[in-house]
Design a protein around this motif. Structure first.
Motif, PDB file in Angstrom:
ATOM      1  N   SER A   1      -8.121  -7.189   9.022  1.00  0.00           N
ATOM      2  CA  SER A   1      -9.059  -7.872   9.926  1.00  0.00           C
ATOM      3  C   SER A   1      -9.190  -7.153  11.262  1.00  0.00           C
ATOM      4  O   SER A   1      -9.673  -7.725  12.237  1.00  0.00           O
ATOM      5  N   PHE A   2      -8.793  -5.858  11.283  1.00  0.00           N
ATOM      6  CA  PHE A   2      -8.701  -5.163  12.565  1.00  0.00           C
ATOM      7  C   PHE A   2      -9.799  -4.124  12.794  1.00  0.00           C
ATOM      8  O   PHE A   2      -9.906  -3.595  13.895  1.00  0.00           O
ATOM      9  N   GLY A   3     -10.596  -3.812  11.788  1.00  0.00           N
ATOM     10  CA  GLY A   3     -11.650  -2.845  12.028  1.00  0.00           C
ATOM     11  C   GLY A   3     -12.303  -2.363  10.752  1.00  0.00           C
ATOM     12  O   GLY A   3     -11.865  -2.685   9.632  1.00  0.00           O
ATOM     13  N   THR A   4     -13.380  -1.595  10.912  1.00  0.00           N
ATOM     14  CA  THR A   4     -14.137  -1.031   9.790  1.00  0.00           C
ATOM     15  C   THR A   4     -14.460   0.426  10.083  1.00  0.00           C
ATOM     16  O   THR A   4     -14.315   0.899  11.212  1.00  0.00           O
ATOM     17  N   ALA A   5     -14.920   1.128   9.063  1.00  0.00           N
ATOM     18  CA  ALA A   5     -15.311   2.531   9.229  1.00  0.00           C
ATOM     19  C   ALA A   5     -16.189   2.940   8.062  1.00  0.00           C
ATOM     20  O   ALA A   5     -16.258   2.249   7.033  1.00  0.00           O
ATOM     21  N   THR A   6     -16.873   4.073   8.235  1.00  0.00           N
ATOM     22  CA  THR A   6     -17.641   4.694   7.155  1.00  0.00           C
ATOM     23  C   THR A   6     -17.180   6.140   7.026  1.00  0.00           C
ATOM     24  O   THR A   6     -16.412   6.633   7.834  1.00  0.00           O
ATOM     25  N   GLY A   7     -17.671   6.831   6.021  1.00  0.00           N
ATOM     26  CA  GLY A   7     -17.278   8.221   5.808  1.00  0.00           C
ATOM     27  C   GLY A   7     -16.193   8.333   4.768  1.00  0.00           C
ATOM     28  O   GLY A   7     -15.586   7.344   4.335  1.00  0.00           O
ATOM     29  N   THR A   8     -15.919   9.567   4.362  1.00  0.00           N
ATOM     30  CA  THR A   8     -14.983   9.783   3.262  1.00  0.00           C
ATOM     31  C   THR A   8     -13.527   9.798   3.703  1.00  0.00           C
ATOM     32  O   THR A   8     -12.651   9.389   2.942  1.00  0.00           O
ATOM     33  N   ASN A   9     -13.234  10.254   4.901  1.00  0.00           N
ATOM     34  CA  ASN A   9     -11.839  10.435   5.321  1.00  0.00           C
ATOM     35  C   ASN A   9     -11.591   9.875   6.725  1.00  0.00           C
ATOM     36  O   ASN A   9     -11.305  10.614   7.667  1.00  0.00           O
ATOM     37  N   PRO A  10     -11.663   8.572   6.889  1.00  0.00           N
ATOM     38  CA  PRO A  10     -11.451   8.005   8.223  1.00  0.00           C
ATOM     39  C   PRO A  10      -9.959   7.890   8.563  1.00  0.00           C
ATOM     40  O   PRO A  10      -9.094   7.970   7.688  1.00  0.00           O
ATOM     41  N   SER A  11      -9.685   7.697   9.857  1.00  0.00           N
ATOM     42  CA  SER A  11      -8.335   7.413  10.342  1.00  0.00           C
ATOM     43  C   SER A  11      -8.370   6.095  11.105  1.00  0.00           C
ATOM     44  O   SER A  11      -9.392   5.745  11.723  1.00  0.00           O
ATOM     45  N   PHE A  12      -7.248   5.375  11.051  1.00  0.00           N
ATOM     46  CA  PHE A  12      -7.202   4.084  11.741  1.00  0.00           C
ATOM     47  C   PHE A  12      -5.768   3.805  12.170  1.00  0.00           C
ATOM     48  O   PHE A  12      -4.813   4.107  11.435  1.00  0.00           O
ATOM     49  N   THR A  13      -5.619   3.255  13.362  1.00  0.00           N
ATOM     50  CA  THR A  13      -4.310   2.884  13.878  1.00  0.00           C
ATOM     51  C   THR A  13      -4.179   1.370  13.876  1.00  0.00           C
ATOM     52  O   THR A  13      -4.947   0.666  14.544  1.00  0.00           O
ATOM     53  N   PHE A  14      -3.223   0.874  13.116  1.00  0.00           N
ATOM     54  CA  PHE A  14      -2.982  -0.556  13.053  1.00  0.00           C
ATOM     55  C   PHE A  14      -2.152  -0.997  14.276  1.00  0.00           C
ATOM     56  O   PHE A  14      -1.485  -0.175  14.909  1.00  0.00           O
ATOM     57  N   PRO A  15      -2.178  -2.294  14.612  1.00  0.00           N
ATOM     58  CA  PRO A  15      -1.529  -2.744  15.852  1.00  0.00           C
ATOM     59  C   PRO A  15      -0.005  -2.669  15.852  1.00  0.00           C
ATOM     60  O   PRO A  15       0.612  -2.765  16.912  1.00  0.00           O
ATOM     61  N   GLY A  16       0.621  -2.514  14.726  1.00  0.00           N
ATOM     62  CA  GLY A  16       2.075  -2.447  14.684  1.00  0.00           C
ATOM     63  C   GLY A  16       2.566  -2.340  13.261  1.00  0.00           C
ATOM     64  O   GLY A  16       1.785  -2.208  12.308  1.00  0.00           O
ATOM     65  N   ALA A  17       3.894  -2.368  13.132  1.00  0.00           N
ATOM     66  CA  ALA A  17       4.488  -2.268  11.795  1.00  0.00           C
ATOM     67  C   ALA A  17       4.119  -3.482  10.958  1.00  0.00           C
ATOM     68  O   ALA A  17       3.881  -4.577  11.469  1.00  0.00           O
ATOM     69  N   GLY A  18       4.061  -3.270   9.663  1.00  0.00           N
ATOM     70  CA  GLY A  18       3.756  -4.366   8.748  1.00  0.00           C
ATOM     71  C   GLY A  18       2.968  -3.875   7.554  1.00  0.00           C
ATOM     72  O   GLY A  18       2.768  -2.670   7.367  1.00  0.00           O
TER      73      GLY A  18
END
Length: 266
Positions: free
Chosen positions: A205-222
């Protein structure tokens, strides 16, 4: 042709056979009917002096009259595609369906039953229905086995089902322990990568993206749910969801005791 004129000579004949096939311009033609039906046969004659007359008679070829329709929306879709066929035949007691797939699947029924068939591979398939029955020969008075196929491709268009390829969405992830950033790579598909028009990612529930190879940083461990929807250029889509685990960072630390020079410290 039984046409006549008391004071002139008939020089022109034009026959229309009522089945969509080419006309004939001879006095006594032979015509091959390729389906059982009732036809309106017309003859137009003209004399040497330009007088003309026409006559239309109904002509029936008895026997099975197979016919079917494909449920609206089932002629085009993504695999696996289940198409529904409505039997609209008459004067037949048994039927054979030919679905046109590479395995040459055939379905026989004893009544005008509606059927469906699932196409599991992409392609374009021509469907045919054969109707069978026995009819009485009007000349010999004997019963004869008779069959007919719909559509009659000599005068009617084929009935086709077109199945588009279905992508298979998948991905791999790589987690950076130092930053908590996740890189998603190799968003793959069973269809060529060039046929995929859109990748839609959702990172829990933290974000979306498009493209083949995105990167995303989650808010913490889990543990987080990641969803990918791959859509092909023909509009077919597939969805994959997978859990991604972000590890807890270790907290380094130590304690010491006072000691004199030359003494070991623990």
């Amino acid at each position: 042709d039984l046409s006549c004129h008391p004071n002139d000579t008939i020089t022109t004949w034009k026959w229309s056979f009522g089945d969509g096939k080419p006309q004939s311009f001879v006095a006594d033609p032979l015509h091959n009917y390729t389906r059982n039906d009732t036809f309106q046969v017309s003859l137009t004659t003209a004399t040497n002096q330009g007088c003309w007359d026409s006559l239309t008679k109904q002509f029936e070829i008895p026997g099975p009259k197979p016919e079917f329709s494909i449920l609206q929306g089932d002629t085009l879709g993504c695999r696996p595609l289940t198409a529904a066929f409505t039997n609209q035949s008459s004067e037949a007691t048994s039927y054979v369906w030919r679905f046109g797939n590479p395995s040459n699947n055939v379905l026989s029924t004893r009544a005008d039953t509606n059927v469906d068939f699932t196409y599991r591979q992409p392609g374009e398939y021509a469907v045919f229905l054969v109707g069978r029955d026995s009819v009485q020969n009007p000349v010999t008075k004997q019963k004869e086995f008779c069959s007919a196929t719909f559509p009659d491709t000599t005068t009617q268009p084929e009935k086709r089902v077109k199945v588009r390829d279905q992508p298979t969405a998948d991905f791999r992830d790589s987690v950076s322990c130092a930053t908590g950033q996740v890189t998603f790579t190799e968003a793959v598909s069973s269809t060529p990568a060039t046929s995929i028009s859109q990748y839609a990612w959702r990172f829990d529930s933290f974000g979306t993206a498009t493209g083949t190879n995105p990167s995303f940083t989650f808010p913490g461990a889990g543990t987080y749910n990641v969803r990918l929807i791959a859509t092909s250029k023909t509009g077919c889509r597939d969805t994959v969801s997978r859990s991604v685990e972000i590890p807890f960072k270790p907290n380094a630390g130590f304690t010491t005791k006072r000691a004199c020079a030359g003494e070991p410290v623990r």
